[in-house]
Design a protein around this motif. Structure first.
Motif, short mmCIF file in Angstrom:
data_model
loop_
_atom_site.label_atom_id
_atom_site.label_comp_id
_atom_site.label_asym_id
_atom_site.label_seq_id
_atom_site.Cartn_x
_atom_site.Cartn_y
_atom_site.Cartn_z
N ASN A 20 0.84 -1.18 0.00
CA ASN A 20 0.00 0.00 0.00
C ASN A 20 0.89 1.25 0.00
O ASN A 20 0.45 2.33 0.34
CB ASN A 20 -0.93 -0.01 1.21
CG ASN A 20 -2.12 0.90 1.02
OD1 ASN A 20 -2.59 1.07 -0.10
ND2 ASN A 20 -2.60 1.48 2.09
N LEU A 21 2.16 1.07 -0.35
CA LEU A 21 3.08 2.21 -0.45
C LEU A 21 2.96 2.76 -1.86
O LEU A 21 3.41 2.16 -2.82
CB LEU A 21 4.52 1.76 -0.19
CG LEU A 21 5.62 2.78 -0.44
CD1 LEU A 21 5.43 4.00 0.43
CD2 LEU A 21 6.97 2.17 -0.18
N GLU A 25 4.33 8.38 -2.27
CA GLU A 25 4.92 8.51 -0.93
C GLU A 25 6.44 8.54 -0.97
O GLU A 25 7.07 9.06 -0.06
CB GLU A 25 4.49 7.35 -0.03
CG GLU A 25 3.06 7.42 0.42
CD GLU A 25 2.74 6.31 1.38
OE1 GLU A 25 2.86 5.14 0.99
OE2 GLU A 25 2.36 6.62 2.52
N THR A 69 2.84 3.44 4.32
CA THR A 69 1.45 3.26 4.73
C THR A 69 1.18 1.78 4.95
O THR A 69 1.55 0.94 4.12
CB THR A 69 0.49 3.83 3.68
OG1 THR A 69 0.75 5.23 3.53
CG2 THR A 69 -0.96 3.62 4.07
N SER A 100 6.61 3.50 14.72
CA SER A 100 5.21 3.84 14.52
C SER A 100 4.92 4.97 15.50
O SER A 100 5.00 4.77 16.71
CB SER A 100 4.30 2.65 14.81
OG SER A 100 2.94 3.02 14.64
N ARG A 130 -1.36 3.01 11.17
CA ARG A 130 -1.68 3.55 9.85
C ARG A 130 -0.43 3.74 9.00
O ARG A 130 -0.46 3.60 7.80
CB ARG A 130 -2.39 4.89 9.98
CG ARG A 130 -3.78 4.76 10.51
CD ARG A 130 -4.50 6.06 10.40
NE ARG A 130 -5.88 5.86 10.77
CZ ARG A 130 -6.70 6.84 11.00
NH1 ARG A 130 -6.30 8.09 10.89
NH2 ARG A 130 -7.93 6.58 11.34
N LYS A 131 0.64 4.09 9.67
CA LYS A 131 1.89 4.37 8.96
C LYS A 131 3.04 3.92 9.85
O LYS A 131 2.99 4.04 11.07
CB LYS A 131 2.01 5.87 8.68
CG LYS A 131 3.07 6.21 7.65
CD LYS A 131 3.00 7.68 7.25
CE LYS A 131 1.87 8.03 6.35
NZ LYS A 131 1.94 7.57 4.98
#
Length: 161
Positions: A20-21, A25, A69, A100, A130-131
């Motif tokens: 999901n990167l 980003e 992410t 985190s 979340r990240k």
């Protein structure tokens, strides 16, 4: 916590989405020298740590921080870290961290070029994170600190109560 069967999803840095990167980003990463590289060391050569060549991963330079992410169904994040062999045996000194927020989820010992890659395998459920941030610290001496993050991957699944 036990987990249901998982699907292993490799971060594919050549595509527009990495787990999901999102490629968008990557410019958010910061580092002291050079540019963040996908599937290459920061110097442009292959990722090579402790005598082993890796096809996938990130090449950066300490001091660096890379935001990632957490994918929606993630339960674990794993990979390895090391100082790229291209710097010459015994050169560089890097400590790697996965963060985190302000919590340190994992920290490596101090590594030098020629040391074998140090693996990590972390519980990072999307329900709690979340990240995350991949950090390489130069320990005050920013010389030969070519920091590699090979074989990064997410495991997805459903955590069981």
């Amino acid at each position: 916590m036990s987990l249901s069967p998982v699907f292993v999803s490799f971060l594919m840095f050549g595509s527009s989405v990495v787990g999901n990167l999102h490629a968008a980003e990557l410019p958010l990463a910061s580092q002291a020298y050079g540019e963040l590289r996908q599937d290459l060391a920061v110097g442009g050569g292959p990722l090579h740590v402790g005598g082993v060549a890796y096809r996938n991963g990130l090449g950066t330079h300490a001091i660096s921080e890379i935001p990632v992410t957490v994918p929606p169904a993630a339960v674990r994040f794993s990979g390895a870290v090391g100082v790229d062999d291209s710097q010459g045996i015994g050169k560089g000194s890097v400590k790697f961290r996965v963060l985190s927020g302000n919590a340190v989820l994992w920290e490596s010992p101090v590594l030098k070029s020629g040391d074998i890659a140090v693996p990590f395998n972390l519980v990072v459920p999307a329900t709690r994170h979340r990240k995350i941030y991949l950090q390489a610290d130069d320990l005050g001496d920013n010389s030969y600190d070519h920091a590699d993050w090979p074989d990064l991957k997410w495991e997805t699944g459903t955590p069981l109560p």
